[in-house]
Design a protein around this motif. Structure first.
Motif, PDB file in Angstrom:
ATOM      1  N   SER A   1     -35.753  12.559 -55.264  1.00 26.96           N
ATOM      2  CA  SER A   1     -35.167  13.162 -53.970  1.00 26.96           C
ATOM      3  C   SER A   1     -33.876  12.624 -53.580  1.00 26.96           C
ATOM      4  O   SER A   1     -33.664  12.112 -52.387  1.00 26.96           O
ATOM      5  N   GLU A   2     -32.986  12.934 -54.380  1.00 24.94           N
ATOM      6  CA  GLU A   2     -31.744  12.563 -54.010  1.00 24.94           C
ATOM      7  C   GLU A   2     -30.896  13.368 -52.681  1.00 24.94           C
ATOM      8  O   GLU A   2     -31.258  14.552 -52.712  1.00 24.94           O
ATOM      9  N   THR A   3     -30.332  12.627 -52.092  1.00 23.13           N
ATOM     10  CA  THR A   3     -29.628  13.149 -50.566  1.00 23.13           C
ATOM     11  C   THR A   3     -28.207  12.810 -50.778  1.00 23.13           C
ATOM     12  O   THR A   3     -27.820  12.122 -51.543  1.00 23.13           O
ATOM     13  N   PHE A   4     -27.428  13.482 -49.962  1.00 20.66           N
ATOM     14  CA  PHE A   4     -25.938  13.062 -49.781  1.00 20.66           C
ATOM     15  C   PHE A   4     -25.714  13.041 -48.357  1.00 20.66           C
ATOM     16  O   PHE A   4     -26.120  13.913 -47.396  1.00 20.66           O
ATOM     17  N   LYS A   5     -24.964  12.102 -48.171  1.00 22.49           N
ATOM     18  CA  LYS A   5     -24.718  11.714 -46.815  1.00 22.49           C
ATOM     19  C   LYS A   5     -23.249  12.078 -46.466  1.00 22.49           C
ATOM     20  O   LYS A   5     -22.327  11.950 -47.172  1.00 22.49           O
ATOM     21  N   TYR A   6     -22.938  12.485 -45.233  1.00 26.34           N
ATOM     22  CA  TYR A   6     -21.739  13.139 -44.796  1.00 26.34           C
ATOM     23  C   TYR A   6     -21.536  12.515 -43.253  1.00 26.34           C
ATOM     24  O   TYR A   6     -22.428  12.343 -42.709  1.00 26.34           O
ATOM     25  N   LYS A   7     -20.317  12.896 -42.816  1.00 21.21           N
ATOM     26  CA  LYS A   7     -20.033  12.734 -41.428  1.00 21.21           C
ATOM     27  C   LYS A   7     -20.288  14.338 -40.795  1.00 21.21           C
ATOM     28  O   LYS A   7     -19.607  15.353 -41.763  1.00 21.21           O
ATOM     29  N   ALA A   8     -20.465  14.553 -39.592  1.00 21.71           N
ATOM     30  CA  ALA A   8     -20.600  15.986 -39.201  1.00 21.71           C
ATOM     31  C   ALA A   8     -19.900  16.058 -37.712  1.00 21.71           C
ATOM     32  O   ALA A   8     -19.959  15.281 -37.078  1.00 21.71           O
ATOM     33  N   VAL A   9     -19.013  17.026 -37.877  1.00 25.91           N
ATOM     34  CA  VAL A   9     -18.424  17.424 -36.289  1.00 25.91           C
ATOM     35  C   VAL A   9     -19.490  17.685 -35.450  1.00 25.91           C
ATOM     36  O   VAL A   9     -20.637  18.222 -35.505  1.00 25.91           O
ATOM     37  N   THR A  10     -19.388  17.101 -34.200  1.00 29.94           N
ATOM     38  CA  THR A  10     -20.123  17.492 -32.644  1.00 29.94           C
ATOM     39  C   THR A  10     -19.324  18.029 -31.709  1.00 29.94           C
ATOM     40  O   THR A  10     -18.045  17.994 -31.941  1.00 29.94           O
ATOM     41  N   LEU A  11     -19.879  18.641 -30.908  1.00 28.87           N
ATOM     42  CA  LEU A  11     -19.295  19.428 -29.632  1.00 28.87           C
ATOM     43  C   LEU A  11     -18.363  18.278 -28.898  1.00 28.87           C
ATOM     44  O   LEU A  11     -17.291  18.520 -28.353  1.00 28.87           O
ATOM     45  N   ARG A  12     -18.682  16.804 -29.093  1.00 27.56           N
ATOM     46  CA  ARG A  12     -18.178  15.909 -28.449  1.00 27.56           C
ATOM     47  C   ARG A  12     -16.860  15.318 -29.253  1.00 27.56           C
ATOM     48  O   ARG A  12     -15.923  14.900 -28.685  1.00 27.56           O
ATOM     49  N   SER A  13     -16.805  15.842 -30.526  1.00 24.45           N
ATOM     50  CA  SER A  13     -15.631  15.256 -31.322  1.00 24.45           C
ATOM     51  C   SER A  13     -14.136  15.661 -31.051  1.00 24.45           C
ATOM     52  O   SER A  13     -13.243  15.181 -31.545  1.00 24.45           O
ATOM     53  N   ILE A  14     -14.295  16.893 -30.448  1.00 25.03           N
ATOM     54  CA  ILE A  14     -12.883  17.564 -30.236  1.00 25.03           C
ATOM     55  C   ILE A  14     -12.349  17.142 -28.687  1.00 25.03           C
ATOM     56  O   ILE A  14     -13.098  17.850 -27.865  1.00 25.03           O
ATOM     57  N   ASP A  15     -11.215  16.729 -28.642  1.00 23.73           N
ATOM     58  CA  ASP A  15     -10.788  16.394 -27.172  1.00 23.73           C
ATOM     59  C   ASP A  15     -10.008  17.418 -26.539  1.00 23.73           C
ATOM     60  O   ASP A  15      -9.735  18.489 -27.415  1.00 23.73           O
ATOM     61  N   ASP A  16      -9.719  17.235 -25.275  1.00 18.47           N
ATOM     62  CA  ASP A  16      -8.805  18.401 -24.765  1.00 18.47           C
ATOM     63  C   ASP A  16      -7.515  18.559 -25.086  1.00 18.47           C
ATOM     64  O   ASP A  16      -6.623  19.401 -24.901  1.00 18.47           O
ATOM     65  N   HIS A  17      -7.066  17.517 -25.907  1.00 14.23           N
ATOM     66  CA  HIS A  17      -5.617  17.598 -26.623  1.00 14.23           C
ATOM     67  C   HIS A  17      -5.737  18.179 -28.013  1.00 14.23           C
ATOM     68  O   HIS A  17      -4.616  18.196 -28.521  1.00 14.23           O
ATOM     69  N   GLY A  18      -6.839  18.694 -28.510  1.00 10.58           N
ATOM     70  CA  GLY A  18      -6.915  19.201 -29.695  1.00 10.58           C
ATOM     71  C   GLY A  18      -6.979  18.061 -31.051  1.00 10.58           C
ATOM     72  O   GLY A  18      -6.580  18.363 -32.099  1.00 10.58           O
TER      73      GLY A  18
END
Length: 211
Positions: A40-57
């Motif tokens: 049962s091999e799996t792959f680990k990543y980071k994922a963008v969230t709605l909090r990830s982007i600030d008001d300055h882009g």
């Protein structure tokens, strides 16, 4: 200066539906208890969230979540340098991916914009993001959506927004001006914060009679 629709110069697609690609809960539990689960091999990543982007882009990687996928993901759903991520919820936010922010999973709450090959010599990704951060861009999207307060935003509306493309020389000038304006804003913000601290110290001394 020519005017084009965004879909003429870029491809826009939605990100990955994480619930379909994520590992099953049992697999996650096993992975937490046992380093390697047979078969049962799996792959680990980071994922963008709605909090990830600030008001300055900016993309704040500290606000990205861990994501475990059942399959190895392709570039279709992973960030690539010069991608522009578009938050598909009001308020509309964008960020430009740099070479240190690649291979992060983009979920379906975001659109992924990539310049077409035939447009890469005509428009700079930094300029395009600058345009997409402008109020006039948001106004066009809102008009196409007929208002989008507390609503999701369709990629079809975004790709039909018209933008102006000046010369590369002018684009570079506008990018530099925007950087200088941002530096000025940051400096003023720091000065205001210092003034606030000084005022608090002064107020405390007045109240305690130490002045």
């Amino acid at each position: 200066m020519k005017k084009v629709k965004l879909k003429d110069i870029a491809n826009i697609q939605m990100g990955l539906v994480l619930s379909r690609a994520g590992a099953k809960q049992l697999e996650l539990i096993k992975q937490n208890l046992i380093e390697k689960v047979s078969g049962s091999e799996t792959f680990k990543y980071k994922a963008v969230t709605l909090r990830s982007i600030d008001d300055h882009g900016n993309l704040n990687e500290d606000q990205c979540d861990d994501f475990i996928s059942k399959d190895k993901l392709t570039d279709r759903y992973l960030t690539v340098k010069n991608d522009i991520l578009i938050r598909l919820f009001s308020p509309l936010k964008t960020c430009l991916i740099n070479d240190l922010q690649e291979n992060i999973v983009v979920p379906s709450q975001f659109g992924i914009l990539r310049l077409k090959d035939n447009a890469q010599n005509d428009i700079l990704p930094e300029y395009l993001q600058l345009v997409m951060q402008n109020k006039s861009f948001t106004n066009q999207v809102e008009k196409l959506e007929e208002g989008f307060q507390l609503r999701s935003i369709k990629t079809s509306s975004i790709e039909n927004v018209e933008i102006c493309i000046p010369t590369l020389q002018m684009q570079n000038k506008l990018i530099e001006i925007a950087k200088l304006m941002k530096q000025k804003e940051d400096l003023l913000s720091k000065l205001l914060e210092q003034q606030k601290i000084q005022n608090e110290i002064l107020q405390e001394k007045l109240i305690t009679g130490d002045l």
